[in-house]
Design a protein around this motif. Sequence first.
Motif, PDB file in Angstrom:
ATOM      1  N   THR A  59      36.886  40.424  39.711  1.00 11.27           N
ATOM      2  CA  THR A  59      37.093  40.116  38.300  1.00 11.27           C
ATOM      3  C   THR A  59      37.368  41.424  37.547  1.00 11.27           C
ATOM      4  O   THR A  59      37.251  42.523  38.110  1.00 11.27           O
ATOM      5  CB  THR A  59      35.880  39.401  37.689  1.00 11.27           C
ATOM      6  N   TYR A  60      37.718  41.302  36.268  1.00 11.85           N
ATOM      7  CA  TYR A  60      38.082  42.473  35.473  1.00 11.85           C
ATOM      8  C   TYR A  60      37.162  42.635  34.273  1.00 11.85           C
ATOM      9  O   TYR A  60      36.643  41.653  33.724  1.00 11.85           O
ATOM     10  CB  TYR A  60      39.525  42.349  34.976  1.00 11.85           C
ATOM     11  N   LEU A  61      37.014  43.889  33.845  1.00 11.06           N
ATOM     12  CA  LEU A  61      36.305  44.211  32.610  1.00 11.06           C
ATOM     13  C   LEU A  61      37.242  45.052  31.760  1.00 11.06           C
ATOM     14  O   LEU A  61      37.645  46.150  32.168  1.00 11.06           O
ATOM     15  CB  LEU A  61      35.012  44.983  32.898  1.00 11.06           C
ATOM     16  N   GLY A  79      52.885  32.873  33.108  1.00  8.39           N
ATOM     17  CA  GLY A  79      51.683  32.914  32.293  1.00  8.39           C
ATOM     18  C   GLY A  79      51.504  34.283  31.663  1.00  8.39           C
ATOM     19  O   GLY A  79      52.288  35.208  31.919  1.00  8.39           O
ATOM     20  N   LEU A  80      50.461  34.429  30.855  1.00  6.47           N
ATOM     21  CA  LEU A  80      50.255  35.648  30.072  1.00  6.47           C
ATOM     22  C   LEU A  80      48.930  36.320  30.410  1.00  6.47           C
ATOM     23  O   LEU A  80      47.926  35.658  30.668  1.00  6.47           O
ATOM     24  CB  LEU A  80      50.268  35.317  28.580  1.00  6.47           C
ATOM     25  N   ILE A  81      48.948  37.658  30.362  1.00  5.48           N
ATOM     26  CA  ILE A  81      47.725  38.447  30.502  1.00  5.48           C
ATOM     27  C   ILE A  81      47.674  39.473  29.368  1.00  5.48           C
ATOM     28  O   ILE A  81      48.627  39.606  28.605  1.00  5.48           O
ATOM     29  CB  ILE A  81      47.656  39.160  31.874  1.00  5.48           C
ATOM     30  N   ASP A  82      46.551  40.184  29.256  1.00  5.79           N
ATOM     31  CA  ASP A  82      46.347  41.209  28.221  1.00  5.79           C
ATOM     32  C   ASP A  82      46.632  40.636  26.835  1.00  5.79           C
ATOM     33  O   ASP A  82      47.478  41.124  26.088  1.00  5.79           O
ATOM     34  CB  ASP A  82      47.231  42.424  28.492  1.00  5.79           C
ATOM     35  N   ILE A  83      45.878  39.604  26.487  1.00  9.65           N
ATOM     36  CA  ILE A  83      46.233  38.709  25.381  1.00  9.65           C
ATOM     37  C   ILE A  83      45.484  38.969  24.074  1.00  9.65           C
ATOM     38  O   ILE A  83      45.473  38.105  23.196  1.00  9.65           O
ATOM     39  CB  ILE A  83      45.984  37.246  25.799  1.00  9.65           C
ATOM     40  N   SER A  84      44.895  40.141  23.891  1.00  7.42           N
ATOM     41  CA  SER A  84      44.151  40.391  22.658  1.00  7.42           C
ATOM     42  C   SER A  84      45.078  40.543  21.454  1.00  7.42           C
ATOM     43  O   SER A  84      44.728  40.153  20.334  1.00  7.42           O
ATOM     44  CB  SER A  84      43.274  41.641  22.805  1.00  7.42           C
ATOM     45  N   PRO A 130      49.410  29.110  31.183  1.00  6.03           N
ATOM     46  CA  PRO A 130      48.549  29.778  32.163  1.00  6.03           C
ATOM     47  C   PRO A 130      48.114  31.157  31.668  1.00  6.03           C
ATOM     48  O   PRO A 130      48.926  31.933  31.152  1.00  6.03           O
ATOM     49  CB  PRO A 130      49.445  29.902  33.396  1.00  6.03           C
ATOM     50  N   THR A 131      46.836  31.462  31.833  1.00  7.80           N
ATOM     51  CA  THR A 131      46.317  32.755  31.399  1.00  7.80           C
ATOM     52  C   THR A 131      45.016  33.043  32.122  1.00  7.80           C
ATOM     53  O   THR A 131      44.605  32.302  33.027  1.00  7.80           O
ATOM     54  CB  THR A 131      46.130  32.783  29.865  1.00  7.80           C
ATOM     55  N   VAL A 132      44.357  34.125  31.739  1.00 13.89           N
ATOM     56  CA  VAL A 132      43.088  34.524  32.358  1.00 13.89           C
ATOM     57  C   VAL A 132      41.970  33.579  31.923  1.00 13.89           C
ATOM     58  O   VAL A 132      42.120  32.820  30.965  1.00 13.89           O
ATOM     59  CB  VAL A 132      42.728  35.976  31.977  1.00 13.89           C
ATOM     60  N   THR A 133      40.834  33.662  32.625  1.00  9.11           N
ATOM     61  CA  THR A 133      39.662  32.842  32.299  1.00  9.11           C
ATOM     62  C   THR A 133      38.509  33.765  31.920  1.00  9.11           C
ATOM     63  O   THR A 133      38.077  34.596  32.741  1.00  9.11           O
ATOM     64  CB  THR A 133      39.246  31.971  33.496  1.00  9.11           C
ATOM     65  N   TYR A 146      36.546  38.938  32.658  1.00  9.94           N
ATOM     66  CA  TYR A 146      37.395  37.775  32.910  1.00  9.94           C
ATOM     67  C   TYR A 146      37.894  37.714  34.347  1.00  9.94           C
ATOM     68  O   TYR A 146      37.953  38.722  35.049  1.00  9.94           O
ATOM     69  CB  TYR A 146      38.585  37.764  31.945  1.00  9.94           C
ATOM     70  N   SER A 147      38.242  36.496  34.745  1.00 11.85           N
ATOM     71  CA  SER A 147      38.900  36.276  36.033  1.00 11.85           C
ATOM     72  C   SER A 147      40.404  36.387  35.821  1.00 11.85           C
ATOM     73  O   SER A 147      40.931  35.849  34.832  1.00 11.85           O
ATOM     74  CB  SER A 147      38.562  34.891  36.587  1.00 11.85           C
ATOM     75  N   PRO A 148      41.114  37.064  36.693  1.00 13.23           N
ATOM     76  CA  PRO A 148      42.547  37.288  36.481  1.00 13.23           C
ATOM     77  C   PRO A 148      43.384  36.033  36.676  1.00 13.23           C
ATOM     78  O   PRO A 148      42.920  35.051  37.263  1.00 13.23           O
ATOM     79  CB  PRO A 148      42.885  38.339  37.532  1.00 13.23           C
TER      80      PRO A 148
END
Length: 212
Positions: A35-37, A145-150, A71-74, A91-93
């Motif tokens: 997972t990621y922090l 899908g998308l990541i780094d969504i802040s 689709p995105t991270v959880t 989060y889970s990638p």
Amino acid sequence: MKKLSKQGYLTLREGAKVIEADGHGDKVLLLADGTYLKLFRLKRLFSTALFSPYSKRFAKNAIKLAKLGVPTVTTIETYRIPSIRRTAVHYSPLTGTTLRRLSGGIDMMLADKLGKFIRELHDKGIYFRSLHLGNIVLTPENRLGLIDISDMKICKRPLTEIQRTRNFQHCSRCPEDNEKMVSCTDAFIAGYLSKPGSPLCKGNLSRVYSSN
């Protein structure tokens, strides 16, 4: 948002790999369990980030995107870490490969798919300032899908012409991405415009990319 002690933070990040960092310290960690922090620095003593931290925005956006079928991270948890003046999201990638790292590059079919995907985002009111190939993932199910969504705003209505144009200007500023897209820009534009009713026309989109 859960408060995490210094020892709790050190325990959480034990065995982690630093994925991204800057002069102020670590920004993204790949934890031992896969997972990621993602860490967000509190830059000023008095800031809107104290009341609406980016970590919380990230988590809220993940929930909203999932509800919209994107689709995105959880998100697993959000943290406040006073000892290092950070907030964080755990989060889970999203499984897959970013379009920037695809070994085969971007062909006409994928460019058309990408155009349709961004049109879908805009029609759903999603304004993603960090919309670039490094933040768009092709999943094993052949979905995008998308990541780094802040850095995202999700409106209640489809984006206006001005918002769409501005968003395309954001995502066309990366030379590396432009180089990958140069041979398939027409397919990308055709994909975006394949659904009728867009406030944008082909001329507007072409001008955005020809000027970069």
